[in-house]
Design a protein around this motif. Structure first.
Motif, PDB file in Angstrom:
ATOM      1  N   LEU A 149       0.833  -1.200   0.000  1.00  0.00           N
ATOM      2  CA  LEU A 149       0.000   0.000   0.000  1.00  0.00           C
ATOM      3  C   LEU A 149       0.868   1.251   0.000  1.00  0.00           C
ATOM      4  O   LEU A 149       0.755   2.103  -0.884  1.00  0.00           O
ATOM      5  CB  LEU A 149      -0.940  -0.008   1.205  1.00  0.00           C
ATOM      6  CG  LEU A 149      -1.869   1.205   1.314  1.00  0.00           C
ATOM      7  CD1 LEU A 149      -2.929   1.175   0.226  1.00  0.00           C
ATOM      8  CD2 LEU A 149      -2.532   1.248   2.684  1.00  0.00           C
ATOM      9  N   THR A 150       1.746   1.365   0.999  1.00  0.00           N
ATOM     10  CA  THR A 150       2.523   2.592   1.163  1.00  0.00           C
ATOM     11  C   THR A 150       3.795   2.609   0.322  1.00  0.00           C
ATOM     12  O   THR A 150       4.301   3.682   0.004  1.00  0.00           O
ATOM     13  CB  THR A 150       2.903   2.796   2.638  1.00  0.00           C
ATOM     14  OG1 THR A 150       3.686   1.672   3.084  1.00  0.00           O
ATOM     15  CG2 THR A 150       1.659   2.917   3.509  1.00  0.00           C
ATOM     16  N   ALA A 153       1.481   0.932  -4.169  1.00  0.00           N
ATOM     17  CA  ALA A 153       0.225   1.416  -4.774  1.00  0.00           C
ATOM     18  C   ALA A 153       0.073   2.924  -4.654  1.00  0.00           C
ATOM     19  O   ALA A 153      -0.247   3.613  -5.634  1.00  0.00           O
ATOM     20  CB  ALA A 153      -0.971   0.708  -4.130  1.00  0.00           C
ATOM     21  N   HIS A 154       0.303   3.468  -3.459  1.00  0.00           N
ATOM     22  CA  HIS A 154       0.099   4.911  -3.283  1.00  0.00           C
ATOM     23  C   HIS A 154       1.141   5.739  -4.019  1.00  0.00           C
ATOM     24  O   HIS A 154       0.780   6.653  -4.773  1.00  0.00           O
ATOM     25  CB  HIS A 154       0.064   5.284  -1.812  1.00  0.00           C
ATOM     26  CG  HIS A 154      -0.209   6.739  -1.597  1.00  0.00           C
ATOM     27  ND1 HIS A 154       0.793   7.674  -1.483  1.00  0.00           N
ATOM     28  CD2 HIS A 154      -1.372   7.436  -1.518  1.00  0.00           C
ATOM     29  CE1 HIS A 154       0.268   8.882  -1.337  1.00  0.00           C
ATOM     30  NE2 HIS A 154      -1.043   8.754  -1.354  1.00  0.00           N
ATOM     31  N   THR A 157       0.515   5.549  -7.858  1.00  0.00           N
ATOM     32  CA  THR A 157      -0.670   6.312  -8.257  1.00  0.00           C
ATOM     33  C   THR A 157      -0.383   7.805  -8.254  1.00  0.00           C
ATOM     34  O   THR A 157      -0.744   8.528  -9.187  1.00  0.00           O
ATOM     35  CB  THR A 157      -1.831   5.995  -7.301  1.00  0.00           C
ATOM     36  OG1 THR A 157      -2.180   4.613  -7.435  1.00  0.00           O
ATOM     37  CG2 THR A 157      -3.049   6.836  -7.613  1.00  0.00           C
ATOM     38  N   GLU A 243      -6.901   8.575  -4.016  1.00  0.00           N
ATOM     39  CA  GLU A 243      -7.389   7.601  -3.037  1.00  0.00           C
ATOM     40  C   GLU A 243      -8.096   6.411  -3.682  1.00  0.00           C
ATOM     41  O   GLU A 243      -7.712   5.262  -3.438  1.00  0.00           O
ATOM     42  CB  GLU A 243      -8.316   8.308  -2.039  1.00  0.00           C
ATOM     43  CG  GLU A 243      -8.804   7.428  -0.902  1.00  0.00           C
ATOM     44  CD  GLU A 243      -7.783   7.235   0.200  1.00  0.00           C
ATOM     45  OE1 GLU A 243      -7.980   6.322   1.022  1.00  0.00           O
ATOM     46  OE2 GLU A 243      -6.795   7.985   0.227  1.00  0.00           O
ATOM     47  N   THR A 246      -5.513   4.300  -5.699  1.00  0.00           N
ATOM     48  CA  THR A 246      -4.631   3.556  -4.788  1.00  0.00           C
ATOM     49  C   THR A 246      -5.342   2.341  -4.229  1.00  0.00           C
ATOM     50  O   THR A 246      -4.795   1.231  -4.191  1.00  0.00           O
ATOM     51  CB  THR A 246      -4.169   4.468  -3.635  1.00  0.00           C
ATOM     52  OG1 THR A 246      -3.357   5.521  -4.153  1.00  0.00           O
ATOM     53  CG2 THR A 246      -3.362   3.689  -2.603  1.00  0.00           C
ATOM     54  N   ASN A 247      -6.578   2.534  -3.784  1.00  0.00           N
ATOM     55  CA  ASN A 247      -7.333   1.426  -3.201  1.00  0.00           C
ATOM     56  C   ASN A 247      -7.674   0.367  -4.246  1.00  0.00           C
ATOM     57  O   ASN A 247      -7.725  -0.826  -3.931  1.00  0.00           O
ATOM     58  CB  ASN A 247      -8.617   1.953  -2.559  1.00  0.00           C
ATOM     59  CG  ASN A 247      -8.333   2.852  -1.369  1.00  0.00           C
ATOM     60  OD1 ASN A 247      -7.258   2.788  -0.769  1.00  0.00           O
ATOM     61  ND2 ASN A 247      -9.275   3.711  -1.024  1.00  0.00           N
ATOM     62  N   SER A 389     -10.476   1.228   2.341  1.00  0.00           N
ATOM     63  CA  SER A 389      -9.033   1.460   2.264  1.00  0.00           C
ATOM     64  C   SER A 389      -8.299   0.690   3.351  1.00  0.00           C
ATOM     65  O   SER A 389      -8.543   0.875   4.545  1.00  0.00           O
ATOM     66  CB  SER A 389      -8.734   2.962   2.419  1.00  0.00           C
ATOM     67  OG  SER A 389      -7.355   3.198   2.392  1.00  0.00           O
TER      68      SER A 389
END
Length: 406
Positions: A149-150, A153-154, A157, A243, A246-247, A389
């Motif tokens: 995620l951190t 993906a984030h 994006t 957001e 990313t999700n 999320s």
């Protein structure tokens, strides 16, 4: 998730607190209880100061999304009743953009956005995602573990969105911080101000130095958007592009790494990443509840009278999983409401699909033996009425050498 002890004596008076940690932990249990208790529409709290109606029936949602006369998107009457400090206000307040307008204004704003988005060439975007993915993968591949995620993906994006909007990193960092505060509902008012300042600087920059990007396309569009309108088109693009995107990437990876249908079949080639995206968009959409409207007069929906000027929120998550449209086959089925429907349907679907698909393919190709580091039922989700999320997506894999871009 039934009403807790101590709730009002009459069950119909109970409003589900969608801002609570309990809701984030198991929203689908809440949707099921709402459906059993109320039918297609249910009373909720988006925040303690914000009662609303949540639409959880698919067919009711489709009717509402296509009925902009009885369900307009303009929130100005509603927001007069909400305290200025209400944390969800920046997500719902009036802005001169397509999302919060109707009639000729909506057509004007939507035309500008659609034309600017259409200027993004898919082959260029494909390369942009690949170029963003490579250094992120190289940062983690030698370690044998990561939070996708951190660490993937984030930032991916964020970098891709900045690239197609022509936003330099120093401005983009403040945009991301402001947008995160708005979605989290923590220091949302301060986040809104930070976002506005950063985007004003971006508009000024692109006016002086135009480029082949979405921001320049909006500035040069025949609709002649003024500075305030430009600001709010960009708020919408960043809001939809950081957001939820990313999700979409993280949650699809979660699905593929935890579901035997995908964790085996995708790597063997019998199911594609696009199939996994379609499944995720149907069963667990990254923006779970939104598409807000504000009836100007009381209106009846499935035997329930909804009050005037109170938010009506579409639960894409609940509607997509409505037993009335249940199907065992999701791959290729795009009748879900994740992109909304009607005049406000998302115009960036092809771009969102492409970014997610390339991002996921890149990480799976680079780390094919990747596995979740914890059982899927131990993953946790951030509270909030709108998003779905994860707080983290920890994985492990055999360390591998860094890649080179071919």
């Amino acid at each position: 998730m039934p009403p807790p002890a101590g709730c009002p004596a009459h069950a119909e008076q109970y409003r589900f607190p969608m801002y609570a940690h309990e809701f984030a932990a198991d929203p689908y249990a809440a949707y099921a209880y709402m459906r059993e208790r109320y039918g297609s529409v249910a009373p909720v709290y988006l925040d303690p100061d914000a009662p609303a109606t949540l639409v959880i029936g698919y067919h009711a949602a489709v009717r509402i999304l296509h009925d902009t006369e009885r369900f307009p998107a303009d929130p100005r009457m509603w927001q007069q009743t909400v305290p200025a400090h209400c944390p969800i206000l920046p997500m719902m307040e009036y802005r001169p953009n397509a999302l919060r307008s109707a009639g000729a204004a909506h057509t004007r704003y939507r035309t500008a956005n659609v034309d600017a988005l259409d200027n993004v060439r898919q082959h260029v975007l494909h390369s942009t995602v690949q170029q963003a993915a490579l250094p992120l993968i190289n940062q983690i591949c030698v370690t044998g573990q990561a939070d996708l995620l951190t660490q993937y993906a984030h930032p991916l994006t964020f970098q891709v969105l900045n690239a197609i909007l022509g936003c330099p990193p120093e401005i983009g960092q403040r945009v991301a911080a402001g947008m995160a505060a708005i979605f989290e509902g923590v220091n949302a008012e301060q986040g809104n101000a930070m976002l506005a300042q950063a985007l004003t600087e971006l508009v000024d920059l692109k006016r002086r130095h135009p480029g082949m990007d979405i921001t320049t396309g909006l500035l040069m569009h025949p609709t002649h958007l003024d500075d305030l309108e430009m600001l709010h088109q960009l708020v919408t693009l960043y809001g939809a592009g950081i957001e939820p995107q990313t999700n979409l990437i993280a949650n699809t990876l979660r699905l593929m790494l935890s579901d035997d249908r995908f964790s085996g079949d995708v790597l063997r080639g019998s199911l594609s990443v696009r199939d996994a995206l379609d499944e995720l968009l149907f069963v667990d959409p990254p923006l779970a509840n939104y598409c807000v409207s504000y009836p100007p007069v009381p209106v009846e929906v499935d035997g329930v009278v909804l009050p005037a000027h109170q938010p009506v929120v579409i639960s894409m998550a609940a509607c997509n999983n409505d037993p009335a449209i249940a199907s065992d086959y999701r791959a290729g089925n795009r009748s879900h409401l994740t992109w909304s429907a009607g005049p406000h349907v998302c115009p960036a679907q092809p771009l969102a699909y492409l970014i997610a698909q390339v991002a996921i393919e890149q990480i799976l190709d680079a780390l094919p033996e990747m596995e979740l580091a914890v059982p899927v039922d131990r993953l946790t989700y951030r509270p909030g009425p709108f998003h779905r999320s994860l707080t983290a997506l920890p994985v492990h894999f055999p360390p591998s050498p860094r890649l080179t871009l071919t």
